[in-house]
Design an enzyme around this catalytic site. Sequence first.
Site, PDB file in Angstrom:
ATOM      1  N   LYS A  70       0.824  -1.214   0.000  1.00 38.21           N
ATOM      2  CA  LYS A  70       0.000   0.000   0.000  1.00 38.21           C
ATOM      3  C   LYS A  70       0.857   1.262   0.000  1.00 38.21           C
ATOM      4  O   LYS A  70       0.624   2.184  -0.798  1.00 38.21           O
ATOM      5  CB  LYS A  70      -0.932  -0.034   1.226  1.00 38.21           C
ATOM      6  CG  LYS A  70      -1.860   1.148   1.371  1.00 38.21           C
ATOM      7  CD  LYS A  70      -3.095   0.799   2.182  1.00 38.21           C
ATOM      8  CE  LYS A  70      -2.824   0.028   3.442  1.00 38.21           C
ATOM      9  NZ  LYS A  70      -2.101   0.778   4.482  1.00 38.21           N
ATOM     10  N   THR A  72       4.007   1.499  -0.849  1.00 46.05           N
ATOM     11  CA  THR A  72       4.763   1.511  -2.108  1.00 46.05           C
ATOM     12  C   THR A  72       3.914   2.078  -3.246  1.00 46.05           C
ATOM     13  O   THR A  72       4.398   2.857  -4.073  1.00 46.05           O
ATOM     14  CB  THR A  72       5.217   0.073  -2.457  1.00 46.05           C
ATOM     15  OG1 THR A  72       5.902  -0.478  -1.336  1.00 46.05           O
ATOM     16  CG2 THR A  72       6.135   0.066  -3.652  1.00 46.05           C
ATOM     17  N   ARG A  93       2.434   8.258   6.786  1.00 44.25           N
ATOM     18  CA  ARG A  93       2.717   8.249   8.214  1.00 44.25           C
ATOM     19  C   ARG A  93       4.204   8.017   8.483  1.00 44.25           C
ATOM     20  O   ARG A  93       4.921   7.500   7.640  1.00 44.25           O
ATOM     21  CB  ARG A  93       1.908   7.140   8.908  1.00 44.25           C
ATOM     22  CG  ARG A  93       0.412   7.374   8.904  1.00 44.25           C
ATOM     23  CD  ARG A  93      -0.334   6.196   9.486  1.00 44.25           C
ATOM     24  NE  ARG A  93      -0.208   5.015   8.631  1.00 44.25           N
ATOM     25  CZ  ARG A  93      -0.581   3.797   8.997  1.00 44.25           C
ATOM     26  NH1 ARG A  93      -1.091   3.598  10.195  1.00 44.25           N
ATOM     27  NH2 ARG A  93      -0.451   2.771   8.182  1.00 44.25           N
ATOM     28  N   LYS A 104       7.444  -6.217  11.159  1.00 45.01           N
ATOM     29  CA  LYS A 104       6.708  -5.547  10.090  1.00 45.01           C
ATOM     30  C   LYS A 104       7.635  -4.792   9.140  1.00 45.01           C
ATOM     31  O   LYS A 104       7.357  -4.641   7.956  1.00 45.01           O
ATOM     32  CB  LYS A 104       5.680  -4.574  10.691  1.00 45.01           C
ATOM     33  CG  LYS A 104       4.833  -3.835   9.653  1.00 45.01           C
ATOM     34  CD  LYS A 104       3.808  -2.938  10.336  1.00 45.01           C
ATOM     35  CE  LYS A 104       2.990  -2.170   9.312  1.00 45.01           C
ATOM     36  NZ  LYS A 104       3.779  -1.149   8.594  1.00 45.01           N
ATOM     37  N   ALA A 272      -3.493   2.009  13.681  1.00 45.05           N
ATOM     38  CA  ALA A 272      -4.677   1.860  12.828  1.00 45.05           C
ATOM     39  C   ALA A 272      -5.739   0.962  13.452  1.00 45.05           C
ATOM     40  O   ALA A 272      -6.838   0.867  12.926  1.00 45.05           O
ATOM     41  CB  ALA A 272      -4.268   1.326  11.464  1.00 45.05           C
ATOM     42  N   PHE A 300      -3.913  -0.380   7.241  1.00 47.09           N
ATOM     43  CA  PHE A 300      -4.510  -1.701   7.034  1.00 47.09           C
ATOM     44  C   PHE A 300      -5.450  -1.725   5.825  1.00 47.09           C
ATOM     45  O   PHE A 300      -5.281  -0.971   4.876  1.00 47.09           O
ATOM     46  CB  PHE A 300      -5.233  -2.169   8.300  1.00 47.09           C
ATOM     47  CG  PHE A 300      -4.310  -2.348   9.485  1.00 47.09           C
ATOM     48  CD1 PHE A 300      -3.041  -2.900   9.336  1.00 47.09           C
ATOM     49  CD2 PHE A 300      -4.692  -1.962  10.760  1.00 47.09           C
ATOM     50  CE1 PHE A 300      -2.185  -3.077  10.425  1.00 47.09           C
ATOM     51  CE2 PHE A 300      -3.851  -2.132  11.847  1.00 47.09           C
ATOM     52  CZ  PHE A 300      -2.602  -2.683  11.678  1.00 47.09           C
ATOM     53  N   PHE A 380       3.959  -8.619  -8.825  1.00 48.32           N
ATOM     54  CA  PHE A 380       5.046  -9.464  -8.334  1.00 48.32           C
ATOM     55  C   PHE A 380       5.548 -10.300  -9.512  1.00 48.32           C
ATOM     56  O   PHE A 380       4.767 -10.660 -10.413  1.00 48.32           O
ATOM     57  CB  PHE A 380       4.567 -10.392  -7.210  1.00 48.32           C
ATOM     58  CG  PHE A 380       4.473  -9.723  -5.865  1.00 48.32           C
ATOM     59  CD1 PHE A 380       5.401  -9.982  -4.865  1.00 48.32           C
ATOM     60  CD2 PHE A 380       3.443  -8.830  -5.593  1.00 48.32           C
ATOM     61  CE1 PHE A 380       5.315  -9.367  -3.625  1.00 48.32           C
ATOM     62  CE2 PHE A 380       3.345  -8.213  -4.348  1.00 48.32           C
ATOM     63  CZ  PHE A 380       4.289  -8.477  -3.359  1.00 48.32           C
ATOM     64  N   TRP A 408       7.160  -0.824  -8.238  1.00 46.36           N
ATOM     65  CA  TRP A 408       8.219  -1.355  -7.374  1.00 46.36           C
ATOM     66  C   TRP A 408       9.506  -1.517  -8.191  1.00 46.36           C
ATOM     67  O   TRP A 408      10.591  -1.180  -7.732  1.00 46.36           O
ATOM     68  CB  TRP A 408       7.795  -2.700  -6.776  1.00 46.36           C
ATOM     69  CG  TRP A 408       8.739  -3.213  -5.724  1.00 46.36           C
ATOM     70  CD1 TRP A 408       8.688  -2.993  -4.377  1.00 46.36           C
ATOM     71  CD2 TRP A 408       9.898  -4.030  -5.943  1.00 46.36           C
ATOM     72  NE1 TRP A 408       9.744  -3.613  -3.738  1.00 46.36           N
ATOM     73  CE2 TRP A 408      10.499  -4.256  -4.675  1.00 46.36           C
ATOM     74  CE3 TRP A 408      10.489  -4.586  -7.082  1.00 46.36           C
ATOM     75  CZ2 TRP A 408      11.648  -5.023  -4.523  1.00 46.36           C
ATOM     76  CZ3 TRP A 408      11.648  -5.349  -6.929  1.00 46.36           C
ATOM     77  CH2 TRP A 408      12.212  -5.558  -5.655  1.00 46.36           C
TER      78      TRP A 408
END
Length: 555
Positions: A70, A72, A93, A104, A272, A300, A380, A408
């Site tokens: 998210k 990224t 954030r 994480k 969150a 999230f 991916f 990415w």
Amino acid sequence: MSDIEIARKANKKPIQEVGAKLGIPSEHLLPYGHDKAKVSAEFIKSVADRPDGNLILVTAINPTPAGEGKTTTTVGLGDGLNAIGKKAAICIREASLGPNFGMKGGAAGGGYAQVVPMEDMNLHFTGDFHAITSAHNLLAAMIDNHIYWGNTLDIDVRRVAWRRVMDMNDRALRQITCSLGGVANGFPREAGFDITVASEVMAILCLAADLDDLKKRLGDMIVAYRRDRSPVYCRDIKADGAMTVLLKDAMQPNLVQTLENNPAFVHGGPFANIAHGCNSVVATKTALKLADYVVTEAGFGADLGAEKFFDIKCRKAGLSPKAVVIVATVRAMKMNGGVKKDALGTENVKAVTEGCANLGRHIENVKKFGVPLVVGINHFVTDTDAEVQAIKDYCAERGVEAILNTHWANGGEGIKETAKKVVELCEGGKAAFKPLYEDGLGLFEKIETIAKSIYRADSVTADKKIKDQLKQWEEAGYGNLPVCMAKTQYSFTTDPNWRGAPTGFDLPIREVRLSAGAGFVVAICGEIMTMPGLPKVPSAEVIGLNANGDIEGLF
């Protein structure tokens, strides 16, 4: 290359040049080194009357161990908008140290869609979280000090609601007994620690309009109760002024840059689960005055992040988003379709299609807020054409376009198509944002509305004492506050293992809390951890300095 290796090779520009892209004079940038700065409160006030740009929210499906990307995508989309000639900025954030050293990882994006300086952002940055920790714990110290010196407010020591915080995962501190060791150390009582991002001070900093509003909100916080159950406020302890002093610099948004030298505001980071999971209102509003397009994210999946962004942040700050991007991945769709993590590399179109039910639920939910959307498929290398097409076909059947993004690997160039679609949505004039519920609805009815409309629960169960507490808060003047649902991020239910788009369940409310300063009521569903622990093998074990003095192991 790893994220940190890519970040280290970044061709960063002096922060004054990045600020100049948005028209921020260098004298209004308060530099922290050469590549990050705070934007002065004076400058922010001077642009308050300018028209707003277009606000774009990036949200996602429910998170899975397969990863969604998210942040990224948020960073990539900001670069993509600039790549197609738009004046765009991003708002994200700040990272918490606990998850960085736990499991994480950081919060600066990844690959070629990152914010830099990545190491600073994921470590001490400009000290905002330390200031919040200090302000929070100053209040904790003053509460115990007040009790020690006679307790003229008649605080019931069994009902001190204000815990302490630290910005680290430390399960040993979740529940403690303090003031042991004799008379000189005060009155022994049970207490505990939360992680800094769970502090109400964090939520307040991210919702406050300016320093005056910050001080008022801090004063409004309920910190304890008397024997008659009447609340004791922070202002009664006389801590709000000193806390505001500690937070004076932290209130000013931080400006950094993406790998493609585009402006990024990185400010605040409320939990969150227990809070609203969005960057600060000050940063978002400032960006909207300076850029034509502002891309931000919410924590999230959309059931928690987008709902709170809309119903808490946008409602309270008067924001009106113009478009939404829902991030999904082939891998996550396969996990929602029942595929185990170690089998995600094998093509399984059937599982992708079955897993799309989770994405479909989020599409339906976002539409309820009146904001047009596009689905961004975060690419991916193991994705097959047939699997990607399965997501596109599923979305097309629901009247929504899904676009494959390769930001990415390719930065802004790899997300240009989505950027063009977002511009089309913003300029199409179809956005008619509205919160899910009205301010005047009862607190329990607000909880029911979210549970039934967003989660698809059949009913909400709560003890009489919880319903009575909500009624008491309504009678005390808090009935107009929005509700902040605290539940697992992994499912629409309170069971983290129930993936997909479940129906036929009840939502149990275990506890309710009043965040009077932040301005919302927290409804806790199931077990929510406000002080995480470290995993068996924490990331901290591989973080260190190499022979050149560079940081390694951050991700």
